[in-house]
Design a protein around this motif. Structure first.
Motif, PDB file in Angstrom:
ATOM      1  N   ARG A  25       0.826  -1.196   0.000  1.00 25.49           N
ATOM      2  CA  ARG A  25       0.000   0.000   0.000  1.00 25.49           C
ATOM      3  C   ARG A  25       0.865   1.252   0.000  1.00 25.49           C
ATOM      4  NH1 ARG A  25      -0.712  -2.491   4.971  1.00 25.49           N
ATOM      5  NH2 ARG A  25       0.117  -1.360   6.778  1.00 25.49           N
ATOM      6  N   PRO A  65      -4.777   1.329  -0.722  1.00 23.89           N
ATOM      7  CA  PRO A  65      -4.440   0.776  -2.033  1.00 23.89           C
ATOM      8  C   PRO A  65      -2.953   0.892  -2.332  1.00 23.89           C
ATOM      9  CG  PRO A  65      -5.265   2.990  -2.294  1.00 23.89           C
ATOM     10  CD  PRO A  65      -5.365   2.680  -0.826  1.00 23.89           C
ATOM     11  N   SER A  66      -2.527   0.136  -3.311  1.00 24.70           N
ATOM     12  CA  SER A  66      -1.159   0.266  -3.814  1.00 24.70           C
ATOM     13  C   SER A  66      -1.103   1.406  -4.813  1.00 24.70           C
ATOM     14  CB  SER A  66      -0.734  -1.035  -4.496  1.00 24.70           C
ATOM     15  OG  SER A  66      -1.516  -1.247  -5.669  1.00 24.70           O
ATOM     16  N   ALA A 123      -1.150  -4.238   0.211  1.00 25.78           N
ATOM     17  CA  ALA A 123      -2.251  -3.365  -0.189  1.00 25.78           C
ATOM     18  C   ALA A 123      -3.571  -4.126  -0.169  1.00 25.78           C
ATOM     19  CB  ALA A 123      -1.986  -2.798  -1.585  1.00 25.78           C
TER      20      ALA A 123
END
Length: 235
Positions: A171, A185-186, A233
């Motif tokens: 992430r 999120p990544s 992530a």
């Protein structure tokens, strides 16, 4: 499908480890995180390393070529590490499938616009009205890719996707006062969501760990597993 096509991930991974491009140890990243592995695309300068790399990119692109989103006219390599990746991959795509990719072009950006000669920010194929696929090494925060996308859009091109060598599957770092343990999120996930295009990778962190398992590198495996558990992530 040929053996080269089915084994390109393994070949690429083994080449990167043997060539010192992918190393294991203790590495402090720009984000401040301490990573147990590091991928240095700047070391892909030797002919055999570049050959393995371009083959891996080409097979990754070709394997997804049936998707409408990855129909493209130009491979764009962000300066500087993306430049040799784009040039070598265009040549390898044409070698693998000249009927489909024989007339694909490449382009790359300058760090600063040239004010004489042909002028402009982009070298290679003009992007106006063309479908553009970005090739780069690793997306960490997404800054370099976003800058490349800005150039593409400013030049009148249309982004259709991004291909990178490694998906770290972690992430995004939080803001300075944020919670490092909070889910998120990544960088790759953010690019997919923001621009609505596919982002492909040759390797993921899971692929790297699978290979280490085959090599019996138990200590490296343990450290990578801890890192993955801590920073993975949610996309």
């Amino acid at each position: 499908m040929t053996g080269a096509a089915t084994n390109y991930k393994t070949n690429f991974l083994e080449t990167c480890i043997d060539g010192g491009v992918l190393t294991f140890g203790t590495f402090k990243l720009k984000s401040g995180r301490v990573s147990p592995y590091f991928f240095n695309a700047g070391l892909l300068h030797r002919a055999d390393l570049l050959q393995s790399t371009s083959a891996a990119y080409a097979h990754t692109i070709r394997g997804s070529a049936g998707e409408k989103a990855l129909e493209f006219d130009v491979l764009f390599g962000p300066a500087y590490k993306g430049i040799p990746l784009a040039v070598a991959t265009v040549a390898e795509l044409a070698r693998l499938d000249p009927g489909r990719f024989g007339r694909v072009s490449y382009a790359f950006d300058r760090k600063e616009a040239k004010d004489h000669g042909e002028r402009g920010r982009v070298v290679g194929c003009p992007l106006q009205g063309r479908r553009v696929l970005v090739v780069d090494d690793v997306i960490t925060a997404g800054t370099a890719v976003r800058q490349a996308i800005d150039v593409i859009e400013r030049e009148g091109g249309r982004l259709v996707g991004v291909v990178v060598s490694v998906d770290r599957m972690e992430r995004m770092p939080p803001p300075p006062d944020g919670d490092e343990s909070a889910p998120g999120p990544s960088a790759i996930g953010q690019i997919r969501k923001q621009y609505g295009v596919p982002v492909l990778s040759i390797l993921t962190l899971d692929d790297i760990m699978d290979e280490l398992g085959k090599l019996g590198a138990e200590e490296d495996m343990r450290r990578l597993a801890e890192y993955r558990a801590k920073y993975r992530a949610d996309d």
